[in-house]
Design a protein around this motif. Structure first.
Motif, PDB file in Angstrom:
ATOM      1  N   ASN A 144       0.860  -1.179   0.000  1.00 18.73           N
ATOM      2  CA  ASN A 144       0.000   0.000   0.000  1.00 18.73           C
ATOM      3  C   ASN A 144       0.896   1.228   0.000  1.00 18.73           C
ATOM      4  O   ASN A 144       1.285   1.739   1.046  1.00 18.73           O
ATOM      5  N   GLY A 145       1.269   1.687  -1.194  1.00 10.65           N
ATOM      6  CA  GLY A 145       2.177   2.810  -1.319  1.00 10.65           C
ATOM      7  C   GLY A 145       1.492   4.039  -1.878  1.00 10.65           C
ATOM      8  O   GLY A 145       0.301   4.011  -2.209  1.00 10.65           O
ATOM      9  N   PRO A 146       2.227   5.130  -2.012  1.00 11.29           N
ATOM     10  CA  PRO A 146       1.638   6.361  -2.531  1.00 11.29           C
ATOM     11  C   PRO A 146       1.240   6.267  -4.003  1.00 11.29           C
ATOM     12  O   PRO A 146       0.364   6.999  -4.453  1.00 11.29           O
ATOM     13  N   HIS A 147       1.858   5.359  -4.761  1.00  7.16           N
ATOM     14  CA  HIS A 147       1.579   5.286  -6.196  1.00  7.16           C
ATOM     15  C   HIS A 147       1.046   3.932  -6.645  1.00  7.16           C
ATOM     16  O   HIS A 147       0.397   3.850  -7.689  1.00  7.16           O
ATOM     17  N   PHE A 148       1.305   2.867  -5.897  1.00  6.35           N
ATOM     18  CA  PHE A 148       0.875   1.527  -6.293  1.00  6.35           C
ATOM     19  C   PHE A 148       0.279   0.800  -5.098  1.00  6.35           C
ATOM     20  O   PHE A 148       0.766   0.945  -3.971  1.00  6.35           O
ATOM     21  N   GLN A 149      -0.777   0.033  -5.359  1.00  7.78           N
ATOM     22  CA  GLN A 149      -1.383  -0.813  -4.335  1.00  7.78           C
ATOM     23  C   GLN A 149      -1.491  -2.246  -4.867  1.00  7.78           C
ATOM     24  O   GLN A 149      -1.857  -2.446  -6.035  1.00  7.78           O
ATOM     25  N   VAL A 150      -1.189  -3.212  -4.006  1.00 12.00           N
ATOM     26  CA  VAL A 150      -1.244  -4.626  -4.382  1.00 12.00           C
ATOM     27  C   VAL A 150      -1.903  -5.386  -3.245  1.00 12.00           C
ATOM     28  O   VAL A 150      -1.561  -5.184  -2.073  1.00 12.00           O
ATOM     29  N   ARG A 151      -2.844  -6.265  -3.574  1.00 13.21           N
ATOM     30  CA  ARG A 151      -3.574  -7.020  -2.557  1.00 13.21           C
ATOM     31  C   ARG A 151      -3.334  -8.518  -2.732  1.00 13.21           C
ATOM     32  O   ARG A 151      -3.896  -9.143  -3.632  1.00 13.21           O
ATOM     33  N   ASP A 152      -2.469  -9.094  -1.921  1.00 14.31           N
ATOM     34  CA  ASP A 152      -2.261 -10.540  -1.859  1.00 14.31           C
ATOM     35  C   ASP A 152      -2.095 -11.140  -3.263  1.00 14.31           C
ATOM     36  O   ASP A 152      -2.894 -11.961  -3.712  1.00 14.31           O
ATOM     37  N   VAL A 153      -1.033 -10.732  -3.939  1.00 13.25           N
ATOM     38  CA  VAL A 153      -0.762 -11.189  -5.300  1.00 13.25           C
ATOM     39  C   VAL A 153       0.538 -11.993  -5.319  1.00 13.25           C
ATOM     40  O   VAL A 153       1.562 -11.561  -4.786  1.00 13.25           O
ATOM     41  N   THR A 154       0.496 -13.166  -5.948  1.00 16.00           N
ATOM     42  CA  THR A 154       1.682 -13.977  -6.183  1.00 16.00           C
ATOM     43  C   THR A 154       1.828 -14.180  -7.681  1.00 16.00           C
ATOM     44  O   THR A 154       0.924 -14.730  -8.321  1.00 16.00           O
ATOM     45  N   LEU A 155       2.924 -13.725  -8.239  1.00 11.38           N
ATOM     46  CA  LEU A 155       3.163 -13.864  -9.673  1.00 11.38           C
ATOM     47  C   LEU A 155       4.159 -15.002  -9.905  1.00 11.38           C
ATOM     48  O   LEU A 155       5.303 -14.939  -9.469  1.00 11.38           O
ATOM     49  N   LEU A 156       3.689 -16.028 -10.593  1.00 13.60           N
ATOM     50  CA  LEU A 156       4.515 -17.190 -10.906  1.00 13.60           C
ATOM     51  C   LEU A 156       4.583 -17.378 -12.414  1.00 13.60           C
ATOM     52  O   LEU A 156       3.631 -17.033 -13.117  1.00 13.60           O
ATOM     53  N   PRO A 157       5.693 -17.896 -12.933  1.00 11.58           N
ATOM     54  CA  PRO A 157       6.852 -18.337 -12.182  1.00 11.58           C
ATOM     55  C   PRO A 157       7.721 -17.183 -11.720  1.00 11.58           C
ATOM     56  O   PRO A 157       7.669 -16.080 -12.284  1.00 11.58           O
ATOM     57  N   ALA A 158       8.527 -17.435 -10.693  1.00  6.99           N
ATOM     58  CA  ALA A 158       9.554 -16.479 -10.303  1.00  6.99           C
ATOM     59  C   ALA A 158      10.613 -16.428 -11.407  1.00  6.99           C
ATOM     60  O   ALA A 158      10.651 -17.277 -12.296  1.00  6.99           O
ATOM     61  N   THR A 159      11.457 -15.430 -11.357  1.00  5.22           N
ATOM     62  CA  THR A 159      12.535 -15.362 -12.336  1.00  5.22           C
ATOM     63  C   THR A 159      13.492 -16.542 -12.165  1.00  5.22           C
ATOM     64  O   THR A 159      13.682 -17.049 -11.061  1.00  5.22           O
ATOM     65  N   VAL A 160      14.093 -16.968 -13.274  1.00  6.81           N
ATOM     66  CA  VAL A 160      15.080 -18.044 -13.231  1.00  6.81           C
ATOM     67  C   VAL A 160      16.268 -17.621 -12.386  1.00  6.81           C
ATOM     68  O   VAL A 160      16.785 -18.395 -11.568  1.00  6.81           O
ATOM     69  N   GLN A 161      16.734 -16.397 -12.572  1.00  6.94           N
ATOM     70  CA  GLN A 161      17.869 -15.897 -11.797  1.00  6.94           C
ATOM     71  C   GLN A 161      17.412 -15.601 -10.372  1.00  6.94           C
ATOM     72  O   GLN A 161      16.372 -14.984 -10.159  1.00  6.94           O
ATOM     73  N   ARG A 162      18.186 -16.052  -9.418  1.00 10.73           N
ATOM     74  CA  ARG A 162      17.855 -15.879  -8.017  1.00 10.73           C
ATOM     75  C   ARG A 162      18.931 -15.056  -7.334  1.00 10.73           C
ATOM     76  O   ARG A 162      20.114 -15.258  -7.596  1.00 10.73           O
ATOM     77  N   PRO A 163      18.546 -14.086  -6.510  1.00 13.74           N
ATOM     78  CA  PRO A 163      17.164 -13.825  -6.100  1.00 13.74           C
ATOM     79  C   PRO A 163      16.351 -13.059  -7.136  1.00 13.74           C
ATOM     80  O   PRO A 163      15.143 -12.955  -7.023  1.00 13.74           O
TER      81      PRO A 163
END
Length: 290
Positions: A148-167
């Motif tokens: 919950n920021g001044p410009h973007f809001q996100v509610r319980d979102v998981t984006l898969l797949p994660a990137t191959v490169q870690r982290p």
């Protein structure tokens, strides 16, 4: 020092097939990376076709197996972080973990922002950039995100797949030197891509300014663990048909701390967005440091 090729996303390079040719030629000639511009509108080059950089890089990824791929640079402030996170993660998977993500405020601001009704307030754009970068890092992790920021809001979102490169993929940050705020931002990530008022796109940057910038960035980074890599990315046009002259131009920059050389056409020159002259330079091979 590693070496990349830099092309715009317009003119001949609006065609993904042309970008694939560039990528194959670069890989075969021994270059280490290919970076494309990320412009929606650049009125200086109005009338030319433009291509989406992530589609162009997809063509490059499918045609290669070794070189690193990315944009120089993507303005996070004019993107939706969730969509951008998906694009980068998809390309990272397709390329087998070869994406480098470079960002900055972008420009020209009148073209990229004002023409579409977006704010041009540099403070707001900088806030969106920083907040967006933080979200990208969290989205790429594959973990649940609440924000919950001044410009973007996100509610319980998981984006898969994660990137191959870690982290996550390496993040480089661009900005004009000697402006300090962009380089302080760059110091928090994995690399700095400085631009210089005294060296427009394609021109060799002044060595004394490079030394000052490198010292400032490393001072801002403070004490880091041994082996913690950090990239200083410089660029310009070198004479591929004159290795000795190229060495004279590049060696002092490497000694000053540059770790990547990004080969670029002169922005105001006739060959900026033409395939044939770019391929000729690529086939001459990257600079050789002895």
């Amino acid at each position: 020092m590693r070496f990349s090729v830099n092309i715009p996303n317009f003119g001949d390079f609006a065609d993904p097939r042309a970008v694939a040719k560039v990528a194959v030629a670069a890989e075969q000639a021994g270059w280490d990376g290919l970076f494309v511009w990320d412009h929606v509108l650049h009125r200086t080059h109005q009338g030319r076709p433009f291509g989406d950089p992530w589609m162009l890089l997809t063509a490059a990824a499918l045609a290669t197996s070794r070189i690193r791929l990315g944009t120089l640079i993507t303005p996070v402030a004019r993107r939706r972080p969730q969509q951008l996170a998906r694009q980068v993660a998809t390309l990272d998977a397709l390329s087998g973990g070869r994406v480098t993500f470079a960002t900055g405020l972008g420009g020209p601001v009148a073209d990229e922002y004002a023409a579409f009704g977006e704010t041009t307030d540099p403070k707001v754009l900088a806030e969106r950039l920083d907040e967006g970068l933080g979200l990208l890092e969290r989205f790429w992790s594959g973990e649940a995100v609440d924000h919950n920021g001044p410009h973007f809001q996100v509610r319980d979102v998981t984006l898969l797949p994660a990137t191959v490169q870690r982290p996550r993929p390496p993040v480089w940050v661009a900005g004009f030197w000697p402006n300090r705020p962009p380089m302080r931002r760059a110091a928090r990530w994995d690399g700095a891509v400085p631009l210089f008022a005294d060296a427009k796109h394609g021109h060799i940057p002044p060595v004394d300014q490079v030394r000052d910038l490198v010292a400032y960035v490393h001072e801002q980074r403070g004490e880091r663990p041994a082996g913690d890599p950090y990239e200083i990315v410089l660029g310009g046009a070198t004479p591929g048909d004159d290795p000795a002259k190229t060495l004279d131009l590049i060696a002092p920059l490497a000694e000053a701390g540059a770790t990547w050389w990004d080969e670029r056409q002169i922005q105001t020159g006739p060959d900026l967005d033409r395939l044939a002259p770019v391929l000729r330079r690529i086939e001459q091979g990257p600079p050789a440091l002895k």
